[in-house]
Design a protein around this motif. Structure first.
Motif, PDB file in Angstrom:
ATOM      1  N   LEU A   1      66.981  27.009 -18.355  1.00  0.00           N
ATOM      2  CA  LEU A   1      66.837  25.895 -17.432  1.00  0.00           C
ATOM      3  C   LEU A   1      67.039  26.386 -16.006  1.00  0.00           C
ATOM      4  O   LEU A   1      67.946  27.183 -15.738  1.00  0.00           O
ATOM      5  CB  LEU A   1      67.889  24.828 -17.775  1.00  0.00           C
ATOM      6  CG  LEU A   1      67.746  23.448 -17.158  1.00  0.00           C
ATOM      7  CD1 LEU A   1      66.451  22.782 -17.587  1.00  0.00           C
ATOM      8  CD2 LEU A   1      68.929  22.578 -17.561  1.00  0.00           C
ATOM      9  N   ALA A   2      66.190  25.943 -15.103  1.00  0.00           N
ATOM     10  CA  ALA A   2      66.304  26.333 -13.693  1.00  0.00           C
ATOM     11  C   ALA A   2      67.502  25.639 -13.051  1.00  0.00           C
ATOM     12  O   ALA A   2      67.835  24.504 -13.386  1.00  0.00           O
ATOM     13  CB  ALA A   2      65.037  25.968 -12.939  1.00  0.00           C
ATOM     14  N   GLU A   3      68.124  26.351 -12.126  1.00  0.00           N
ATOM     15  CA  GLU A   3      69.259  25.827 -11.362  1.00  0.00           C
ATOM     16  C   GLU A   3      68.878  25.795  -9.884  1.00  0.00           C
ATOM     17  O   GLU A   3      67.854  26.352  -9.488  1.00  0.00           O
ATOM     18  CB  GLU A   3      70.473  26.739 -11.572  1.00  0.00           C
ATOM     19  CG  GLU A   3      70.883  26.845 -13.024  1.00  0.00           C
ATOM     20  CD  GLU A   3      71.925  27.934 -13.263  1.00  0.00           C
ATOM     21  OE1 GLU A   3      72.251  28.689 -12.314  1.00  0.00           O
ATOM     22  OE2 GLU A   3      72.397  28.030 -14.397  1.00  0.00           O
TER      23      GLU A   3
ATOM     24  N   GLY B   1      63.254  22.109 -14.417  1.00  0.00           N
ATOM     25  CA  GLY B   1      62.419  23.291 -14.520  1.00  0.00           C
ATOM     26  C   GLY B   1      62.949  24.242 -15.573  1.00  0.00           C
ATOM     27  O   GLY B   1      64.155  24.319 -15.811  1.00  0.00           O
ATOM     28  N   PHE B   2      62.043  24.960 -16.181  1.00  0.00           N
ATOM     29  CA  PHE B   2      62.364  25.967 -17.178  1.00  0.00           C
ATOM     30  C   PHE B   2      61.695  27.258 -16.744  1.00  0.00           C
ATOM     31  O   PHE B   2      60.529  27.251 -16.353  1.00  0.00           O
ATOM     32  CB  PHE B   2      61.857  25.552 -18.562  1.00  0.00           C
ATOM     33  CG  PHE B   2      62.506  24.293 -19.055  1.00  0.00           C
ATOM     34  CD1 PHE B   2      63.546  24.347 -19.963  1.00  0.00           C
ATOM     35  CD2 PHE B   2      62.087  23.053 -18.599  1.00  0.00           C
ATOM     36  CE1 PHE B   2      64.162  23.188 -20.390  1.00  0.00           C
ATOM     37  CE2 PHE B   2      62.694  21.889 -19.029  1.00  0.00           C
ATOM     38  CZ  PHE B   2      63.738  21.950 -19.930  1.00  0.00           C
ATOM     39  N   LEU B   3      62.421  28.347 -16.815  1.00  0.00           N
ATOM     40  CA  LEU B   3      61.909  29.632 -16.347  1.00  0.00           C
ATOM     41  C   LEU B   3      61.783  30.611 -17.502  1.00  0.00           C
ATOM     42  O   LEU B   3      62.654  30.671 -18.369  1.00  0.00           O
ATOM     43  CB  LEU B   3      62.845  30.219 -15.301  1.00  0.00           C
ATOM     44  CG  LEU B   3      63.159  29.328 -14.097  1.00  0.00           C
ATOM     45  CD1 LEU B   3      64.177  30.016 -13.201  1.00  0.00           C
ATOM     46  CD2 LEU B   3      61.892  28.958 -13.352  1.00  0.00           C
TER      47      LEU B   3
ATOM     48  N   ILE C   1      60.785  36.111 -12.663  1.00  0.00           N
ATOM     49  CA  ILE C   1      60.130  34.930 -13.214  1.00  0.00           C
ATOM     50  C   ILE C   1      58.673  35.278 -13.502  1.00  0.00           C
ATOM     51  O   ILE C   1      57.950  35.736 -12.617  1.00  0.00           O
ATOM     52  CB  ILE C   1      60.217  33.740 -12.236  1.00  0.00           C
ATOM     53  CG1 ILE C   1      61.678  33.379 -11.968  1.00  0.00           C
ATOM     54  CG2 ILE C   1      59.458  32.534 -12.790  1.00  0.00           C
ATOM     55  CD1 ILE C   1      61.876  32.365 -10.839  1.00  0.00           C
ATOM     56  N   VAL C   2      58.250  35.073 -14.744  1.00  0.00           N
ATOM     57  CA  VAL C   2      56.874  35.367 -15.140  1.00  0.00           C
ATOM     58  C   VAL C   2      56.163  34.131 -15.689  1.00  0.00           C
ATOM     59  O   VAL C   2      54.981  34.188 -16.027  1.00  0.00           O
ATOM     60  CB  VAL C   2      56.821  36.521 -16.159  1.00  0.00           C
ATOM     61  CG1 VAL C   2      57.394  37.796 -15.544  1.00  0.00           C
ATOM     62  CG2 VAL C   2      57.534  36.164 -17.450  1.00  0.00           C
TER      63      VAL C   2
ATOM     64  N   ALA D   1      56.752  29.282 -26.965  1.00  0.00           N
ATOM     65  CA  ALA D   1      58.217  29.244 -26.867  1.00  0.00           C
ATOM     66  C   ALA D   1      58.668  28.344 -25.717  1.00  0.00           C
ATOM     67  O   ALA D   1      59.629  27.587 -25.850  1.00  0.00           O
ATOM     68  CB  ALA D   1      58.771  30.656 -26.678  1.00  0.00           C
ATOM     69  N   LEU D   2      57.948  28.395 -24.607  1.00  0.00           N
ATOM     70  CA  LEU D   2      58.283  27.559 -23.453  1.00  0.00           C
ATOM     71  C   LEU D   2      58.039  26.094 -23.775  1.00  0.00           C
ATOM     72  O   LEU D   2      58.855  25.226 -23.442  1.00  0.00           O
ATOM     73  CB  LEU D   2      57.465  28.015 -22.248  1.00  0.00           C
ATOM     74  CG  LEU D   2      57.768  27.403 -20.895  1.00  0.00           C
ATOM     75  CD1 LEU D   2      59.235  27.520 -20.525  1.00  0.00           C
ATOM     76  CD2 LEU D   2      56.893  28.070 -19.822  1.00  0.00           C
TER      77      LEU D   2
END
Length: 156
Positions: A17-19, A80-82, A90-91, A126-127
């Motif tokens: 999870l994005a921070e 957001g998910f990274l 980050i890809v 997976a995302l």
């Protein structure tokens, strides 16, 4: 805050999870993908490459931070998910966006993408699984995913 359900990403990648501290690097990643947007008929974002500068202003950065901090009980929230590689770069990413009305708080829209060199490795699946698991854990009942025409992997 709802935590991410553990989803195994293919090695050497991981999903999280994005921070708040991720907002600037996430935006830089997204901005970098715009050079490839629409090339060979493959779209990453719903606007032309030439129009991307207006999407990455300091004001938009602040709006993203505000939306990420907004509780799910308020309209306009965002999560957001990274996807990170072994070097923590980050890809890929996904974002869930809550509606603008209180009556829409049971649903969200999903945007998802991976940079070209990292496609075809099971990361998109997976995302997607990570976002679905998180949304279920957060009590959301509907997720809307738009897919660009010609994106045969996503259409499958």
């Amino acid at each position: 805050m709802v935590s991410v359900v553990a989803v195994k990403a293919p090695p050497p990648y991981r999903i999280r999870l994005a921070e708040d501290a991720d907002v600037a690097p996430w935006r830089a990643y997204l901005q970098g993908t715009m050079e490839d947007n629409g090339r060979d008929g493959a779209y990453f974002a719903p606007f032309a490459r030439e129009d991307h500068a207006s999407r990455f202003t300091p004001q938009k950065l602040a709006e993203t931070r505000d939306a990420l901090a907004r509780p799910l009980t308020e309209p306009g929230w965002r999560r957001g998910f990274l996807v990170l590689d072994a070097a923590e770069a980050i890809v890929g990413s996904a974002d869930l966006n809550g509606g603008s009305l209180r009556s829409d708080l049971h649903r969200c829209s999903l945007g998802i993408g991976l940079s070209r060199p990292h496609q075809g490795k099971g990361l998109g699946e997976a995302l997607l699984r990570a976002t679905i698991d998180w949304a279920k854990g957060a009590g959301l009942r509907y997720m809307d995913l738009g897919v660009f025409a010609g994106n045969t992997r996503a259409e499958a």
